[in-house]
Design a protein around this motif. Structure first.
Motif, PDB file in Angstrom:
ATOM      1  N   LEU A  41       0.824  -1.209   0.000  1.00  0.00           N
ATOM      2  CA  LEU A  41       0.000   0.000   0.000  1.00  0.00           C
ATOM      3  C   LEU A  41       0.863   1.267   0.000  1.00  0.00           C
ATOM      4  CD1 LEU A  41      -2.732   1.398   0.079  1.00  0.00           C
ATOM      5  CD2 LEU A  41      -2.692   1.157   2.559  1.00  0.00           C
ATOM      6  N   LEU A  42       1.931   1.284   0.783  1.00  0.00           N
ATOM      7  CA  LEU A  42       2.814   2.452   0.798  1.00  0.00           C
ATOM      8  C   LEU A  42       3.494   2.646  -0.551  1.00  0.00           C
ATOM      9  CD1 LEU A  42       4.445   2.096   4.326  1.00  0.00           C
ATOM     10  CD2 LEU A  42       2.744   3.775   3.591  1.00  0.00           C
ATOM     11  N   ALA A  43       3.923   1.554  -1.173  1.00  0.00           N
ATOM     12  CA  ALA A  43       4.539   1.642  -2.502  1.00  0.00           C
ATOM     13  C   ALA A  43       3.520   2.159  -3.519  1.00  0.00           C
ATOM     14  CB  ALA A  43       5.086   0.283  -2.928  1.00  0.00           C
ATOM     15  N   TRP A  44       2.298   1.661  -3.451  1.00  0.00           N
ATOM     16  CA  TRP A  44       1.243   2.099  -4.367  1.00  0.00           C
ATOM     17  C   TRP A  44       0.960   3.597  -4.197  1.00  0.00           C
ATOM     18  CZ3 TRP A  44      -1.266   0.634  -8.562  1.00  0.00           C
ATOM     19  CH2 TRP A  44      -2.419   1.327  -8.914  1.00  0.00           C
ATOM     20  N   GLU A  45       0.851   4.053  -2.945  1.00  0.00           N
ATOM     21  CA  GLU A  45       0.601   5.470  -2.691  1.00  0.00           C
ATOM     22  C   GLU A  45       1.721   6.343  -3.254  1.00  0.00           C
ATOM     23  OE1 GLU A  45       0.022   5.764   1.518  1.00  0.00           O
ATOM     24  OE2 GLU A  45      -2.053   5.066   1.400  1.00  0.00           O
ATOM     25  N   TYR A  47       3.749   5.537  -5.750  1.00  0.00           N
ATOM     26  CA  TYR A  47       3.641   5.442  -7.208  1.00  0.00           C
ATOM     27  C   TYR A  47       2.619   6.456  -7.725  1.00  0.00           C
ATOM     28  CZ  TYR A  47       2.147   3.444 -11.695  1.00  0.00           C
ATOM     29  OH  TYR A  47       1.788   3.257 -13.015  1.00  0.00           O
ATOM     30  N   GLU A  48       1.458   6.502  -7.090  1.00  0.00           N
ATOM     31  CA  GLU A  48       0.417   7.453  -7.490  1.00  0.00           C
ATOM     32  C   GLU A  48       0.881   8.895  -7.298  1.00  0.00           C
ATOM     33  OE1 GLU A  48      -2.582   7.131  -8.995  1.00  0.00           O
ATOM     34  OE2 GLU A  48      -1.939   5.068  -9.323  1.00  0.00           O
ATOM     35  N   ARG A  49       1.573   9.146  -6.228  1.00  0.00           N
ATOM     36  CA  ARG A  49       2.075  10.501  -5.971  1.00  0.00           C
ATOM     37  C   ARG A  49       3.100  10.914  -7.029  1.00  0.00           C
ATOM     38  NH1 ARG A  49       4.258  12.458  -0.082  1.00  0.00           N
ATOM     39  NH2 ARG A  49       4.743  14.583  -0.669  1.00  0.00           N
ATOM     40  N   MET A  50       3.979  10.006  -7.408  1.00  0.00           N
ATOM     41  CA  MET A  50       4.972  10.313  -8.443  1.00  0.00           C
ATOM     42  C   MET A  50       4.297  10.538  -9.792  1.00  0.00           C
ATOM     43  SD  MET A  50       8.410   8.127  -7.571  1.00  0.00           S
ATOM     44  CE  MET A  50       7.685   6.519  -7.376  1.00  0.00           C
ATOM     45  N   CYS A  57       7.520   6.937 -13.839  1.00  0.00           N
ATOM     46  CA  CYS A  57       7.750   6.014 -12.731  1.00  0.00           C
ATOM     47  C   CYS A  57       7.148   4.640 -12.980  1.00  0.00           C
ATOM     48  CB  CYS A  57       7.179   6.598 -11.446  1.00  0.00           C
ATOM     49  SG  CYS A  57       5.414   6.899 -11.509  1.00  0.00           S
ATOM     50  N   ALA A  58       7.572   3.716 -12.129  1.00  0.00           N
ATOM     51  CA  ALA A  58       7.087   2.339 -12.188  1.00  0.00           C
ATOM     52  C   ALA A  58       6.761   1.875 -10.777  1.00  0.00           C
ATOM     53  CB  ALA A  58       8.135   1.433 -12.811  1.00  0.00           C
ATOM     54  N   ARG A  60       6.726  -1.644  -8.452  1.00  0.00           N
ATOM     55  CA  ARG A  60       7.194  -3.029  -8.387  1.00  0.00           C
ATOM     56  C   ARG A  60       6.921  -3.573  -6.984  1.00  0.00           C
ATOM     57  NH1 ARG A  60       7.320  -1.904 -13.099  1.00  0.00           N
ATOM     58  NH2 ARG A  60       9.158  -1.679 -14.396  1.00  0.00           N
ATOM     59  N   THR A  61       5.998  -4.513  -6.907  1.00  0.00           N
ATOM     60  CA  THR A  61       5.745  -5.218  -5.646  1.00  0.00           C
ATOM     61  C   THR A  61       5.705  -6.703  -5.964  1.00  0.00           C
ATOM     62  OG1 THR A  61       3.320  -5.300  -5.783  1.00  0.00           O
ATOM     63  CG2 THR A  61       4.294  -3.288  -4.862  1.00  0.00           C
ATOM     64  N   GLY A  62       5.568  -7.525  -4.956  1.00  0.00           N
ATOM     65  CA  GLY A  62       5.473  -8.953  -5.195  1.00  0.00           C
ATOM     66  C   GLY A  62       4.219  -9.343  -5.961  1.00  0.00           C
ATOM     67  N   GLN A  63       3.205  -8.462  -5.963  1.00  0.00           N
ATOM     68  CA  GLN A  63       1.940  -8.745  -6.629  1.00  0.00           C
ATOM     69  C   GLN A  63       1.714  -7.951  -7.902  1.00  0.00           C
ATOM     70  OE1 GLN A  63      -0.728  -7.840  -3.431  1.00  0.00           O
ATOM     71  NE2 GLN A  63      -0.709  -9.939  -2.661  1.00  0.00           N
ATOM     72  N   GLU A  64       2.376  -6.798  -8.035  1.00  0.00           N
ATOM     73  CA  GLU A  64       2.096  -5.923  -9.179  1.00  0.00           C
ATOM     74  C   GLU A  64       3.374  -5.400  -9.814  1.00  0.00           C
ATOM     75  OE1 GLU A  64      -1.633  -3.301  -8.490  1.00  0.00           O
ATOM     76  OE2 GLU A  64      -0.575  -3.469  -6.576  1.00  0.00           O
ATOM     77  N   THR A  65       3.315  -5.224 -11.128  1.00  0.00           N
ATOM     78  CA  THR A  65       4.366  -4.566 -11.888  1.00  0.00           C
ATOM     79  C   THR A  65       3.673  -3.642 -12.873  1.00  0.00           C
ATOM     80  OG1 THR A  65       5.848  -6.452 -11.679  1.00  0.00           O
ATOM     81  CG2 THR A  65       6.316  -4.908 -13.447  1.00  0.00           C
ATOM     82  N   LEU A  66       3.814  -2.349 -12.656  1.00  0.00           N
ATOM     83  CA  LEU A  66       3.191  -1.353 -13.526  1.00  0.00           C
ATOM     84  C   LEU A  66       4.244  -0.368 -14.003  1.00  0.00           C
ATOM     85  CD1 LEU A  66       0.040  -0.479 -11.380  1.00  0.00           C
ATOM     86  CD2 LEU A  66       0.139  -1.996 -13.353  1.00  0.00           C
TER      87      LEU A  66
END
Length: 98
Positions: A41-45, A47-50, A57-58, A60-66
Motif C-alpha cells: 500500500l505504501l509503494a502504491w501510494e 507510485y500514485e504521488r509520483m 515512474c514504475a 514493483r511489488t510482489g503482486q504488481e508490476t506497472l
C-alpha cells in the motif's frame, strides 16, 4: 557497489514529524530515484504521488508490476528493490523494519 561514492542523509524524529515528507520532496526533485516501503500500500501510494507529479515512474511489488521498464523512478516494496539501477536518491521508509 562499495566503490561508489555515496552521500547519506537520515531523517530521524518522532512520529508525524515530516521525515517521509522531506525525503519524498528530495526524491521527486531528483533525476532518478527509488522509494522502498515495507508495505504494498505504501509503494502504491508513492507510485500514485509520483505519477501525479509527472514523474516517469514504475511500481514493483510482489503482486504488481506497472509502468515502463526504463522508468526514472521506482516505487517498490523492499524485496523488489532494483539493485542494479543507478539512482540519485533512494528512500527507505520505515527503515527499522529492514
Amino acid at each position: 557497489a562499495r566503490r561508489l561514492r555515496r552521500g547519506w542523509r537520515m531523517h530521524l524524529g518522532p512520529t508525524n514529524s515530516g521525515k517521509t515528507h522531506m525525503a519524498v520532496r528530495r526524491l521527486l526533485a531528483a533525476v532518478s530515484g527509488v522509494y522502498m516501503g515495507p508495505l504494498r500500500l505504501l509503494a502504491w501510494e508513492m507510485y500514485e504521488r509520483m505519477r501525479q507529479a509527472g514523474v516517469r515512474c514504475a511500481l514493483r511489488t510482489g503482486q504488481e508490476t506497472l509502468g515502463p521498464d526504463d522508468a526514472t523512478h521506482v516505487a517498490c516494496t523492499i524485496e523488489m528493490a532494483p539493485l542494479s539501477m543507478r539512482m540519485e536518491v533512494a528512500v527507505v521508509d520505515e527503515v527499522q523494519l529492514l
